[in-house]
Design an enzyme around this catalytic site. Structure first.
Site, mmCIF file in Angstrom:
data_model
loop_
_atom_site.group_PDB
_atom_site.id
_atom_site.type_symbol
_atom_site.label_atom_id
_atom_site.label_comp_id
_atom_site.label_asym_id
_atom_site.label_seq_id
_atom_site.Cartn_x
_atom_site.Cartn_y
_atom_site.Cartn_z
ATOM 1 N N LYS A 34 0.834 -1.199 0.000
ATOM 2 C CA LYS A 34 0.000 0.000 0.000
ATOM 3 C C LYS A 34 0.873 1.255 0.000
ATOM 4 C CE LYS A 34 -4.058 -1.810 2.389
ATOM 5 N NZ LYS A 34 -5.001 -1.602 1.270
ATOM 6 N N ARG B 113 -11.169 -10.496 -0.651
ATOM 7 C CA ARG B 113 -12.100 -11.339 -1.400
ATOM 8 C C ARG B 113 -11.618 -12.797 -1.462
ATOM 9 N NH1 ARG B 113 -11.595 -7.500 -6.440
ATOM 10 N NH2 ARG B 113 -11.342 -6.116 -4.647
#
Length: 492
Positions: free
Chosen positions: A272, A345
């Site tokens: 990130k 996910r």
């Protein structure tokens, strides 16, 4: 937390401070119904005093007036509810007003709330209690010299009948669940990791009478949970899968809950570049699901519930999973990893597959899943995707409970972007558009045919950078009230 009690309207308001509500009308500020005894104690001049302070009655406006010995209480706190009718305001307006008032009271030990203008007397008492218990929240666990909260008691002025007592008890159970979720989200990853999070779920679930199963890394390998194992492979703290079951007698409906439990998200090898410090909150969905099923058990809802909660830390090391890796999920399907920061996910797909093996009637999944939710709906509104009718039912229940949800589509054409040349599906398409919806389409691929389901993306609502109403800075406890409201609706 303070204790909350109901006191008769005829009782003397023996408190350090009394909270009243104000409302903005076309004619100017007005006192909300319930403030009459307070106004009388001040010689009928409360509204005049507020007008002298240029009060408007807008939301989050909190003004304090010293009574200077004229009343049995030392302070009046006037909290705005926004535009409306002084004889009837909505429950959420009451929650916000009481919460905002209590956030600004630091030294009062006993507070009374004189508001009686909700949809019903029981609904008003529940809303006042919600606002008090949620607004009084403080997270001080890691402060070495934290000053203990002064507030010890909140008196809600109203009827003490059976409906009111039931509403108060419901408020206490649900507010505790919200505040526990806030605590979990606010706890940093060096104190909350998959094993310790799983232990929390086990201890608190069993204390509430739930059946709890915890799969460690060996159990995950035996169960072929390839997504959970891959995401957790780079961390020194191994992943877990927690299953909590509530099975009351004569339940005719079975609901599966699934929540994302990434205890910290570095992004993995696709590191990130922004907002990493906030990634301790990436388990907000898991925390909400755990607390919602515990609350449902305490409320004795006549509905069977099974919560499936995958937990992992998405870290960077020599054992971390890589872009281009191909993972084999629990049902044997393969997933090509396009980006390691689309890890949520992957663990959710494994959990959804396991949850659907129980053949539930409904499945509710919630997660801090995409930055696209913030782009589309902002910081306060949850995106809801899934089976159209069930999605709308959950949205209606959540909005009625005071949380903001908005129904979103799952366009079939987006599925083509998840096709992979080397696996059954990829976790992220090459195109970046509609990222919130694409994540929902990916999850939909793992939901069994015939199961009514909804995906709730709480990336924005789960964490606040500034306080407002009854919501503090930091973990908000988002979606707990929606989950309990939806479960109550399905049970009823």
């Amino acid at each position: 937390m303070p204790t909350v009690s109901i006191v008769s309207p005829d009782a003397v308001l023996a408190a350090d401070a009394v909270i009243v509500a104000t409302v903005s009308t076309p004619e100017g500020i007005a006192l909300v119904k319930g403030a009459e005894p307070v106004d009388k104690a001040l010689g009928g001049r409360l509204l005049e005093a507020l007008q002298a302070l240029d009060a408007s009655g807008r939301e989050d406006e909190v003004l304090k007036i010293a009574t200077l010995g004229q009343a049995s209480f030392g302070l009046v706190v006037a909290s705005g509810t926004g535009k409306g009718d002084p004889s009837r305001v909505e429950s959420e307006q009451i929650r916000r007003a009481v919460g905002a008032a209590l956030r600004g009271l630091n030294s009062a030990r006993r507070v009374a709330v004189a508001i009686s203008a909700g949809p019903s007397e029981a609904a008003t008492i529940e809303a006042v209690s919600d606002g008090a218990l949620l607004g009084a929240y403080r997270f001080t666990r890691f402060k070495s010299a934290a000053t203990p909260a002064a507030l010890r008691r909140v008196d809600v002025v109203g009827s003490t009948g059976a409906d009111s007592r039931k509403a108060l008890q419901r408020s206490k159970i649900i507010s505790a669940a919200v505040n526990n979720t806030r605590d979990l989200v606010n706890t940093p990853a060096n104190h909350l990791n998959p094993p310790s999070f799983a232990q929390y779920a086990k201890d608190n679930g069993e204390a509430a009478g739930l059946t709890v199963e915890v799969l460690d890394e060996r159990g995950l390998r035996r169960g072929k949970f390839g997504g959970i194992l891959a995401v957790g492979a780079g961390s020194a703290t191994p992943p877990r899968l927690v299953r909590l079951s509530y099975s009351p007698a004569r339940a005719t409906t079975h609901v599966a809950l699934v929540g994302k439990g990434i205890t910290f998200d570095t992004g993995g090898l696709d590191l990130k570049t922004a907002m990493m410090a906030q990634m301790k909150s990436d388990m907000g969905g898991a925390a909400a699901v755990i607390e919602a099923i515990i609350a449902a058990a305490k409320l004795k809802l006549p509905i069977a519930i099974t919560a499936t909660v995958p937990m992992a830390e998405n870290a960077v090391s020599g054992t971390a999973y890589r872009p281009s890796d191909i993972l084999t999920m629990r049902d044997g399907r393969t997933v090509e990893v396009d980006n390691t920061d689309a890890e949520g996910r992957l663990i959710l797909a494994d959990a959804i597959l396991r949850a659907c093996e129980d053949s539930p009637d409904y499945l509710i999944e919630t997660s801090t899943l995409t930055g696209g939710q913030l782009v589309a709906l902002g910081l306060n509104t949850t995106g809801a995707m899934g089976s159209d009718a069930f999605r709308d039912r959950v949205v209606a229940a959540g909005n009625a409970a005071g949380e903001s949800l908005w129904p979103m589509p799952l366009p079939a054409y987006l599925r083509a972007g998840l096709d992979s040349p080397v696996a059954d599906i990829t976790n992220l398409p090459k195109e970046r558009w509609a990222s919130m919806l694409v994540a929902g389409v990916f999850l939909q691929d793992f939901v069994s045919s015939g199961v009514e389901w909804v995906h709730l993306d709480i990336a924005g609502p789960s964490f606040a950078n500034a306080p407002s109403g009854y919501t503090p800075k930091g973990g908000t406890g988002a979606i707990v009230r929606t989950l309990v409201a939806a479960l109550s609706d399905l049970a009823g």
